[in-house]
Motif scaffolding. Structure first.
Motif, PDB file in Angstrom:
ATOM      1  N   GLY A 279     -14.878  57.051 -43.613  1.00  0.00           N
ATOM      2  CA  GLY A 279     -13.575  56.426 -44.137  1.00  0.00           C
ATOM      3  C   GLY A 279     -12.930  55.282 -43.361  1.00  0.00           C
ATOM      4  O   GLY A 279     -12.389  54.399 -43.020  1.00  0.00           O
TER       5      GLY A 279
ATOM      6  N   GLY B  70     -14.154  52.042 -43.817  1.00  0.00           N
ATOM      7  CA  GLY B  70     -13.752  51.205 -45.217  1.00  0.00           C
ATOM      8  C   GLY B  70     -15.174  50.010 -45.228  1.00  0.00           C
ATOM      9  O   GLY B  70     -14.762  49.018 -46.181  1.00  0.00           O
ATOM     10  N   LYS B  71     -16.024  50.471 -44.493  1.00  0.00           N
ATOM     11  CA  LYS B  71     -17.353  49.973 -46.185  1.00  0.00           C
ATOM     12  C   LYS B  71     -17.272  49.890 -47.295  1.00  0.00           C
ATOM     13  O   LYS B  71     -17.257  48.924 -47.731  1.00  0.00           O
ATOM     14  N   SER B  72     -17.132  50.877 -47.961  1.00  0.00           N
ATOM     15  CA  SER B  72     -17.206  50.557 -49.845  1.00  0.00           C
ATOM     16  C   SER B  72     -15.946  48.917 -49.943  1.00  0.00           C
ATOM     17  O   SER B  72     -16.278  48.628 -50.416  1.00  0.00           O
ATOM     18  N   THR B  73     -15.034  49.330 -49.222  1.00  0.00           N
ATOM     19  CA  THR B  73     -14.031  48.710 -49.149  1.00  0.00           C
ATOM     20  C   THR B  73     -14.147  46.785 -49.144  1.00  0.00           C
ATOM     21  O   THR B  73     -14.302  46.175 -49.434  1.00  0.00           O
TER      22      THR B  73
ATOM     23  N   ARG C  12      -7.136  57.059 -42.437  1.00  0.00           N
ATOM     24  CA  ARG C  12      -7.570  56.378 -43.979  1.00  0.00           C
ATOM     25  C   ARG C  12      -8.198  57.203 -44.348  1.00  0.00           C
ATOM     26  O   ARG C  12      -8.464  57.650 -45.435  1.00  0.00           O
TER      27      ARG C  12
ATOM     28  N   ARG D 169      -7.063  58.928 -48.203  1.00  0.00           N
ATOM     29  CA  ARG D 169      -8.267  58.330 -48.813  1.00  0.00           C
ATOM     30  C   ARG D 169      -8.365  59.960 -50.182  1.00  0.00           C
ATOM     31  O   ARG D 169      -8.634  60.015 -51.120  1.00  0.00           O
TER      32      ARG D 169
ATOM     33  N   ASN E 261     -12.791  46.788 -38.069  1.00  0.00           N
ATOM     34  CA  ASN E 261     -12.304  46.513 -39.446  1.00  0.00           C
ATOM     35  C   ASN E 261     -10.931  47.269 -39.205  1.00  0.00           C
ATOM     36  O   ASN E 261      -9.850  48.717 -39.466  1.00  0.00           O
ATOM     37  N   ASP E 262     -10.111  46.340 -38.410  1.00  0.00           N
ATOM     38  CA  ASP E 262      -8.849  46.653 -38.552  1.00  0.00           C
ATOM     39  C   ASP E 262      -8.004  45.929 -39.671  1.00  0.00           C
ATOM     40  O   ASP E 262      -6.972  46.406 -41.055  1.00  0.00           O
TER      41      ASP E 262
END
Ligand code: ADP
Ligand code: 5GP
Length: 239
Positions: free
Chosen positions: A13, A15-18, A131, A135, A170-171
Motif C-alpha cells: 500500500g 505505492g510501489k506499483s504506482t 491508501r 485500493r 511517497n507523499d
C-alpha cells in the motif's frame, strides 16, 4: 549480473506499483521482472503480463529446482522472482527492476551486494491505511481483517529500512517519481555504464546527484534536512 539490479520495496500500500509504472515510462533500458505468484489474477490482469500465475504445486516445484532468485510467502500466497528474469535482462544488456515485498528484498540484498535497494516510505500510518482502503475499494475487497493485518505488518517491515541503500518518501507522487529517477540515473552514472551514458548525460547533473544523495539512508539517519523524515519514521515506531 553486468547491469544493475534495482529493488523497490516497501510495506503493501506504500505505492510501489504506482511509482514503478511511472518510473518505467521515464527511464529506458530498465526491464521489469515479472514475478511468479500463486494468487489468482485480479481485475484485468493477464497471464505473463502482470505475473506468471502458477499453482502451488508448480511454484513448489520451481523452488525445488532452484529456479528462484528469491521467494516469499506474502499474505498466504507465494511470490517469487525467477532467476530467468535476471538471465534475460543480462542477455539484453539491460538493468532489472524488482518490485517485491520486504522479505524478498532482504534476500536479494544479502545475495547481491551490488544491488541498489530502495525503500518506499509512506507519509504516515493514517495515509497508508487510507491508501490500502482506497485500493481495496477499487478492487471490491475492503475486508477489514486484511487491512488491519497489512497495517500491523507494515510497522514491523518499516524497521528494516536501514538495510536498504536508499529511501524515498511517497507523499507527492511526482516528487517521489523524480527522486526514484534520480537514484536510477545517478547509479548508472556512478557505474559509468557506456550504453546508457547518453541518457545520463542528457540529465542536468547539478540536480540529479544531490537529489539521489539526499535519498541515501545514510543521509536519512543523520542529516539536518532529514529531520522531518525521521519524524515520519517515528510515527511507525522506527528510530
Ligand atoms: P503497493 O504496490 O506498494 O502495494 P500501490 O501502488 O498499489 O501500492 O498503491 C496503493 C494505493 O495508493 C493505490 O490506490 C494508489 O493509487 C495510491 N497511491 C500510490 N501513490 C500515491 C501518492 N503518491 N499519492 C496518493 N495516492 C497514491
Ligand atoms: P499484489 O498481490 O498486491 O500484486 O502483491 C503483494 C505483494 O507481493 C507486494 O508487496 C509485492 O511487492 C509483492 N511481490 C510481488 N512480486 C513479488 C516477488 O517476486 N517476490 C516477493 N518477495 N514479493 C513480491
Amino acid at each position: 549480473m553486468a547491469g544493475i539490479l534495482f529493488i523497490v520495496s516497501a510495506p503493501s500500500g506504500s505505492g510501489k506499483s504506482t511509482l514503478v509504472s511511472h518510473l518505467r515510462q521515464q527511464v529506458g533500458a530498465l526491464e521489469f521482472s515479472i514475478s511468479w505468484t500463486t494468487r489468482a489474477p485480479r481485475g484485468g490482469e493477464q497471464q505473463d503480463r502482470e505475473y506468471h500465475f502458477a499453482t502451488r504445486a508448480e511454484f513448489e516445484q520451481h523452488i525445488a529446482e532452484g529456479g528462484f532468485l528469491e521467494w516469499a510467502s506474502v499474505y498466504d500466497n507465494y511470490y517469487g522472482t525467477s532467476l530467468q528474469a535476471l538471465r534475460d535482462a543480462e542477455s539484453r544488456g539491460n538493468d532489472l527492476l524488482l518490485d517485491i515485498d520486504v522479505q524478498g528484498a532482504l534476500q536479494v540484498i544479502e545475495k547481491f551486494k551490488e544491488s541498489v535497494s530502495i525503500f518506499i516510505i509512506p507519509p504516515s500510518p493514517g495515509v497508508l491505511e487510507s491508501r490500502l482502503r482506497q485500493r481495496s475499494a477499487a478492487e471490491n475487497m475492503a475486508v477489514e481483517e486484511i487491512i488491519q493485518r497489512r497495517l500491523r505488518q507494515a510497522k514491523s517491515e518499516m524497521g528494516e529500512i536501514w538495510k536498504y541503500k536508499y529511501a524515498v518518501l511517497n507523499d507527492v507522487l511526482d516528487e517521489a517519481v523524480e527522486k526514484l529517477r534520480s537514484v536510477v540515473l545517478a547509479e548508472r552514472r556512478r557505474r559509468g555504464q557506456p550504453e546508457k551514458l547518453l541518457q545520463a548525460i542528457a540529465e542536468p547533473a547539478a540536480g540529479l546527484e544531490p537529489l539521489a544523495e539526499s535519498c541515501l539512508t545514510a543521509s536519512l539517519r543523520s542529516s539536518q534536512s532529514a529531520a522531518g523524515l525521521r519524524e515520519i519514521l517515528q510515527t511507525f515506531g522506527v528510530s
